[in-house]
Write an enzyme that holds these catalytic residues in place. Structure first.
Site, PDB file in Angstrom:
ATOM      1  N   ARG A  66     -13.147   1.886  18.535  1.00  0.00           N
ATOM      2  CA  ARG A  66     -11.907   2.013  17.757  1.00  0.00           C
ATOM      3  C   ARG A  66     -12.190   2.554  16.362  1.00  0.00           C
ATOM      4  NH1 ARG A  66      -7.953  -3.118  16.839  1.00  0.00           N
ATOM      5  NH2 ARG A  66      -9.484  -3.586  15.228  1.00  0.00           N
ATOM      6  N   ARG A  96     -15.564 -10.552  13.290  1.00  0.00           N
ATOM      7  CA  ARG A  96     -14.550 -10.570  14.354  1.00  0.00           C
ATOM      8  C   ARG A  96     -15.128 -11.118  15.659  1.00  0.00           C
ATOM      9  NH1 ARG A  96      -9.749  -7.121  13.055  1.00  0.00           N
ATOM     10  NH2 ARG A  96     -10.139  -6.695  10.881  1.00  0.00           N
ATOM     11  N   ARG A 135       0.876  -1.187   0.000  1.00  0.00           N
ATOM     12  CA  ARG A 135       0.000   0.000   0.000  1.00  0.00           C
ATOM     13  C   ARG A 135       0.906   1.227   0.000  1.00  0.00           C
ATOM     14  NH1 ARG A 135      -3.223  -2.666   4.740  1.00  0.00           N
ATOM     15  NH2 ARG A 135      -4.539  -4.088   3.572  1.00  0.00           N
TER      16      ARG A 135
END
Ligand code: ATP
Length: 234
Positions: A157, A168, A64
């Site tokens: 977050r 998750r 990236r």
């Protein structure tokens, strides 16, 4: 800074027919996404700036923007990666979103050769592979207070979509089963109160360092004590 420097020796010995690395023991940290692994490690690296190091993983995904080869990852082609796996060059590998990721033996040895404890922040499947390898690692599991609190922290977050959050949390349930099963980890850190969790982790790791130092390993434990403010903003 307090300083303590002792001797290191590296060798390979055979226990029960299995080759076991006698280098500085790597530290494997595992736990559900959002359980607080990075939060705890960040403080450990801050308090002991010369003691720990991350190994540089290999990946077949494209870099990236801003990512440097050899620094953030070792970027390799699929064929090269597969050949390395065939040759047994990797301690653990995993596939995420169609890309292969892995930790090579060389990457770990590089950290060890600088007298540092190599930290591996990996998932359960990786843990199982490391357990089956020659690495004589120390295994630590970070446990969130509850699935509800895990969800709250992941939402706070602000890194997840509804879909990735759900994924998750589902994975977390399975991970907790494995993580909390007796004998799977050397230490379980219950990350409710951050300061308490951090001290439990730090004191355990320091004991492990002292033990290795007594065996003749040279591990720097230059220390920059943390203050209360390091635990104010989680
Ligand atoms: N003891 C704690 N009390 C409250 N919040 C916490 C605590 N520990 C961590 N957090 C918060 O929970 C969130 C998740 O923590 P962190 O990013 O360290 O998790 P992680 O296990 O490294 O996740 P991932 O595997 O996704 O990288 C962060 O926003 C962090 O600030």
């Amino acid at each position: 800074m307090l300083s303590l420097t002792l001797l290191i020796s590296r060798a390979i010995s055979s226990i029960g027919g299995k080759m076991v690395s006698k280098g500085i023991q790597p530290l494997v940290i595992c736990g559900p996404s959002g359980s607080g692994k990075s939060t705890l490690l960040k403080r450990l690296f801050k308090e002991f700036p010369n003691t720990f190091g991350f190994s540089v993983s290999h990946t077949t995904r494209k870099p990236r923007q801003g990512e440097e080869d050899g620094v953030h990852y070792n970027f390799v082609g699929v064929e090269e990666m597969k050949a390395g796996i065939e040759k047994g060059e990797f301690i653990e590998t995993a596939v995420f979103s169609g890309n292969i990721y892995g930790t090579s033996k060389k990457a770990i040895e590089k950290v060890q050769s600088h007298g540092k404890i190599c930290v591996l922040d990996i998932e359960i499947e990786g843990v199982k592979q490391v357990k089956n390898s020659h690495l004589n690692a120390i295994f630590i599991f970070v446990e969130p207070p509850s699935i509800e609190e895990l969800e709250r922290r992941l939402r706070a977050r602000n890194t997840e979509t509804e879909e990735s959050l759900e994924k998750r949390l589902n994975t977390a349930r399975t991970e907790l089963k494995y993580g909390l099963a007796p004998g799977n980890f050397d230490l379980v850190v219950h990350n409710n109160n951050l300061k308490e969790a951090y001290h439990k982790l730090r004191d355990y790791v320091l004991c492990q360092i002292e033990r290795q130092v007594a065996q003749g390993f040279k591990i720097s434990i230059d220390r920059t004590p943390l203050s209360d403010s390091d635990f104010l903003h989680v």
